[in-house]
Design a protein around this motif. Sequence first.
Motif, PDB file in Angstrom:
ATOM      1  N   ASN A 372      89.600  10.966 -97.034  1.00 56.97           N
ATOM      2  CA  ASN A 372      90.471  11.993 -96.947  1.00 56.97           C
ATOM      3  C   ASN A 372      90.951  12.286 -95.420  1.00 56.97           C
ATOM      4  O   ASN A 372      92.203  12.476 -95.204  1.00 56.97           O
ATOM      5  N   LYS A 375      93.575   9.903 -94.791  1.00 56.94           N
ATOM      6  CA  LYS A 375      94.770  10.188 -95.460  1.00 56.94           C
ATOM      7  C   LYS A 375      95.669  11.052 -94.963  1.00 56.94           C
ATOM      8  O   LYS A 375      96.784  11.186 -94.684  1.00 56.94           O
ATOM      9  N   ASP A 400      88.213  15.725 -88.476  1.00 48.71           N
ATOM     10  CA  ASP A 400      89.216  15.024 -87.891  1.00 48.71           C
ATOM     11  C   ASP A 400      90.210  15.855 -87.561  1.00 48.71           C
ATOM     12  O   ASP A 400      89.975  17.163 -87.352  1.00 48.71           O
ATOM     13  N   GLY A 420      96.539  18.971-102.401  1.00 48.58           N
ATOM     14  CA  GLY A 420      97.571  19.850-101.896  1.00 48.58           C
ATOM     15  C   GLY A 420      98.866  19.109-102.044  1.00 48.58           C
ATOM     16  O   GLY A 420      99.013  18.345-102.553  1.00 48.58           O
ATOM     17  N   GLY A 426      95.671  12.242-103.622  1.00 48.39           N
ATOM     18  CA  GLY A 426      95.651  11.321-104.781  1.00 48.39           C
ATOM     19  C   GLY A 426      95.362  12.160-106.105  1.00 48.39           C
ATOM     20  O   GLY A 426      96.279  13.082-106.405  1.00 48.39           O
ATOM     21  N   LEU A 431      86.863  15.298-103.648  1.00 48.24           N
ATOM     22  CA  LEU A 431      85.877  16.266-103.275  1.00 48.24           C
ATOM     23  C   LEU A 431      84.878  16.904-104.186  1.00 48.24           C
ATOM     24  O   LEU A 431      83.980  17.480-104.064  1.00 48.24           O
TER      25      LEU A 431
END
Length: 467
Positions: A372, A375, A400, A420, A426, A431
């Motif tokens: 994530n 990405k 991040d 989102g 994806g 999660l």
Amino acid sequence: MRGIRGRIVGTYLVITLLSVIVFEVILIYGLIEFYYSSIEAELNRSAQSIINNYNQYLNNYDLSKDAKVLLESTPGNTVAQVQIIDDKGILLADSIEPSMEGEKLDYYDINMALSGKQAIWRGKISLTGEPIFSVSWPMTLSDSDKVIGVVRVITTLSDVKEILKNHIIILVTLGVGIVFMIFLTGLALTNTIISPVKEMTSAAKAMAQGRFDVRVSKRFDDEIGELGDTLNYMAQEVSNHQKMKNDFIASISHELRTPLTSIMGWIITINSEDIDDKEELKEGLDIIERESKRLAALVEELLDFSKFDAGVITLKKDTVNLEKLLKYIKRQMEPRAERKGITITIDIDEELPWIDADENRLKQVFINIIDNSFKFTQKGGYVDIIGRKRGDSVLVRIEDTGCGIPKEDILKVTQRFFKGNNVVSGSGLGLAICDEIIKLHNGEMNIESTVGKGTAVDIVLPVQLEI
Ligand SMILES: Nc1ncnc2c1ncn2[C@@H]1O[C@H](COP(=O)(O)OP(=O)(O)OP(=O)(O)O)[C@@H](O)[C@H]1O
Ligand SMILES: [Mg+2]
């Protein structure tokens, strides 16, 4: 009457019936005793006063002559019949039936009195069948025990029997009334149990046929009311579950359709036209390959979910060297970081304890989260892996400097199929799976994020795992 009603009402009836019978038998017996003993006392009093008269005035005279005098001198306060009998059982004088005088009488009480003992007798006059009660006292000479005659006092029992009969009728009616009242009360009481139970049974039957909109009404706040509430709760849960399942299937179908459409589109294109352009053919096959991989990954994740739901996922517990695991993952991710122009760093506490966990499942969690981060982080950004010791647990934080998650979405990102509004999102399962795995480890996953600044996912795991 069957079932609960039969049992409760039946028990009530048997108990009251027995108590009423016992109580009434005792009461009636006592009543009879009371009446008869007061009559007996009355008769004895009369006999006593006649004997007293005799002893005082007429003792030692000839009884056969004085019997009449004795009778007449008796105070007229007694309604009873009085008989004077001589020592051979011959009636000398009778206060009510003088016509019988001179006859020999043969009754138990007279015979007893003739032998010197006062006695009572209850029975029927053989001629008329009238019930009577008689008392006989012996008359003796003042200076000896010799019996010279008998005083007998008699009363009819017809009136008393009539009174007793009336009393008994009243008592029995009362008893029947009580039993009947108890019967009615029992019926009313069992109704308050049976009718809600019946309602619940039909509701449960309706639910068994799939009608989960049916609800049971609550009449009493008792055990049965609670059962009704539980039934309603169950129906609510089942319909929630059904809705969730339907949503889940709808989402899956939607997820599967997109890659399938593009695969099919390219296959048709490749199949129908003569594609001379090698480049175009290559592009099409690449897309088919990518989309097939996506489908395979999706199916893999779905399989995981069905296993979580069925509760068949068991952790292969082992002692895991978290530091080694995180460093290994970092190395594995480095090439991708390089390609994307992202710097990946790692910072682990020295002496980070080894923990009880399923190593492969943990790896799946960390890779999902780091995936994530990659990405959603732009070129030039950072991804940090941090490991800390926290008392009985360890904290792993993956931070991040990516696009961040809007506040209103943070609670939703662990829901299945939530993704989102990002082109790189994806299927939205990553999660959700992480969350399930962390929960299986009795751990916690928390997400902090600021839009435009970055995201931090905290995972807390107990060092020792009881499973
Ligand atoms: N590090 C992150 N930065 C920004 N947004 C994130 C981050 N991690 C998750 N999200 C948001 O949460 C959503 C759900 O994440 P999740 O990993 O469950 O699904 P996904 O990555 O979209 O799909 P999948 O993991 O199944 O391929 C993402 O679509 C994204 O919008
Ligand atoms: Mg993901």
